[in-house]
Design a protein around this motif. Structure first.
Motif, short mmCIF file in Angstrom:
data_model
loop_
_atom_site.label_atom_id
_atom_site.label_comp_id
_atom_site.label_asym_id
_atom_site.label_seq_id
_atom_site.Cartn_x
_atom_site.Cartn_y
_atom_site.Cartn_z
N UNK A 1 0.79 -1.21 0.00
CA UNK A 1 0.00 0.00 0.00
C UNK A 1 0.83 1.27 0.00
N UNK A 2 2.16 1.15 -0.02
CA UNK A 2 3.02 2.32 0.02
C UNK A 2 3.74 2.54 -1.31
N UNK B 1 2.83 6.07 -5.16
CA UNK B 1 3.57 7.18 -5.76
C UNK B 1 4.70 6.66 -6.65
N UNK B 2 5.34 5.55 -6.24
CA UNK B 2 6.38 4.95 -7.06
C UNK B 2 5.81 4.45 -8.39
N UNK B 3 4.62 3.83 -8.31
CA UNK B 3 3.99 3.32 -9.52
C UNK B 3 3.63 4.47 -10.45
N UNK C 1 -3.11 10.19 -7.96
CA UNK C 1 -4.45 10.38 -7.39
C UNK C 1 -5.30 9.13 -7.51
N UNK C 2 -5.00 8.30 -8.48
CA UNK C 2 -5.76 7.08 -8.74
C UNK C 2 -4.80 5.90 -8.84
N UNK C 3 -5.09 4.84 -8.08
CA UNK C 3 -4.29 3.62 -8.17
C UNK C 3 -4.84 2.75 -9.28
N UNK C 4 -4.08 2.51 -10.34
CA UNK C 4 -4.60 1.70 -11.44
C UNK C 4 -4.67 0.23 -11.07
N UNK C 5 -5.63 -0.46 -11.67
CA UNK C 5 -5.69 -1.90 -11.49
C UNK C 5 -4.58 -2.55 -12.29
N UNK C 6 -4.35 -3.85 -12.06
CA UNK C 6 -3.32 -4.54 -12.83
C UNK C 6 -3.67 -4.58 -14.32
N UNK C 7 -4.96 -4.65 -14.64
CA UNK C 7 -5.38 -4.64 -16.04
C UNK C 7 -5.03 -3.30 -16.68
N UNK D 1 1.03 -4.62 -8.17
CA UNK D 1 0.41 -5.59 -7.27
C UNK D 1 0.50 -5.10 -5.82
N UNK D 2 1.68 -4.62 -5.45
CA UNK D 2 1.85 -4.12 -4.08
C UNK D 2 1.00 -2.87 -3.84
N UNK D 3 0.88 -2.03 -4.87
CA UNK D 3 0.10 -0.80 -4.72
C UNK D 3 -1.38 -1.09 -4.51
#
Length: 279
Positions: free
Chosen positions: A9-10, A13-15, A51-57, A81-83
């Motif tokens: 969950x951390x 921002x890296x992603x 601002x938005x965490x993308x899904x793996x898809x 996956x970690x995000x």
């Protein structure tokens, strides 16, 4: 892939940064990428800004559009996956105060419409009597009156007709003697009462017959977008659609073994009487 709980969950921002860098290295604009991935430009912007965490898809589509090589794609997908996974340990929750955890749950319940609870070993707070709530947090030091009050206040959400709830409890969860016999009898009567609320389905899985399944954890699915999985030391918060889909599938499997309606209430009454005779 091995998870390190403190990093779950951390990684958002890296992603966001690595996806933004990949697009710029490919010499593409957000508008071009949005069109190739059938997304809005606003969505791409929100992903790249964190601002938005993308899904793996979403991430797979972006990497394919940008022509990222296999090694880079594997690394970025691991980060994604970690995000999409968060770890909440019990010790941190207790340090912050369990009443604050109740506030978080209330906010989550406010924005969700469809709830599925699989209860393997205990009765959840939404179904609990005041005595059961107090007993469930008796090992937490300090004054827990705020937590008890907030847990009981959250039960009002069951009466919101715009929401639907399905609770599946194993016989073990229902009959585990967390309280003295008479108090347990009252708790079972509470379950029967809740089962009559129009937007609530409450079922139990008796420990009889043949059940070729092996449930490992209590879990909750909120709508079709998030699942929380309870462990002995904390909870995993899963947002990736594949994880959520897996728990939805598990829930549907267990639902087929559950008894609902009048048959469920008859079982609860029988078990309640067993507790009554033990006093």
């Amino acid at each position: 892939m091995t998870f390190e709980p403190e990093k779950l969950g951390q990684s958002r921002s890296d992603l966001a940064e690595v996806l933004r860098d990949q697009r710029k290295r490919a010499g593409r604009t957000q508008t071009w990428l949005a069109r190739r991935c059938t997304m809005s430009q606003t969505k791409v912007s929100n992903i790249e800004s964190g601002k938005l965490t993308p899904s793996l898809v979403d991430v797979e589509l972006i990497l394919e559009a940008l022509g990222a090589d296999e090694a880079i794609s594997t690394e970025i997908l691991s980060l994604a996956r970690r995000a999409n996974t968060e770890w909440q340990d019990h010790w941190s929750s207790r340090r912050r105060g369990l009443d604050k955890k109740q506030n978080e749950l209330a906010r989550l319940e406010a924005v969700s419409k469809e709830f599925r609870f699989f209860l393997l070993s205990m009765i959840t707070g939404l179904l609990a009597t005041p005595d059961y709530v107090r007993a469930s947090i008796a090992d937490v030091p300090g004054d827990q009156s705020k937590t008890v009050t907030k847990k009981l206040e959250r039960q009002q959400v069951l009466h919101e007709s715009s929401k639907s709830f399905t609770f599946i409890l194993t016989e073990q969860a229902v009959r585990w003697p967390l309280l003295p016999p008479m108090a347990m009898s009252v708790q079972l009567d509470r379950l029967a009462s809740v089962s009559r609320i129009p937007n609530v389905r409450l079922g139990v899985i008796p420990l009889s017959g043949h059940i070729p399944e092996r449930p490992l954890n209590t879990f909750t699915v909120y709508d079709r977008r998030m699942a929380t999985v309870e462990t002995g030391t904390g909870a995993l918060i899963l947002r990736d659609h594949r994880d959520v889909a897996a728990y939805l599938n598990d829930f549907e499997t267990y639902e087929r073994y559950a008894i609902f309606g009048n048959d469920c209430r008859k079982l609860l009454e029988e078990w309640s009487m067993i507790f009554t005779r033990q006093r």
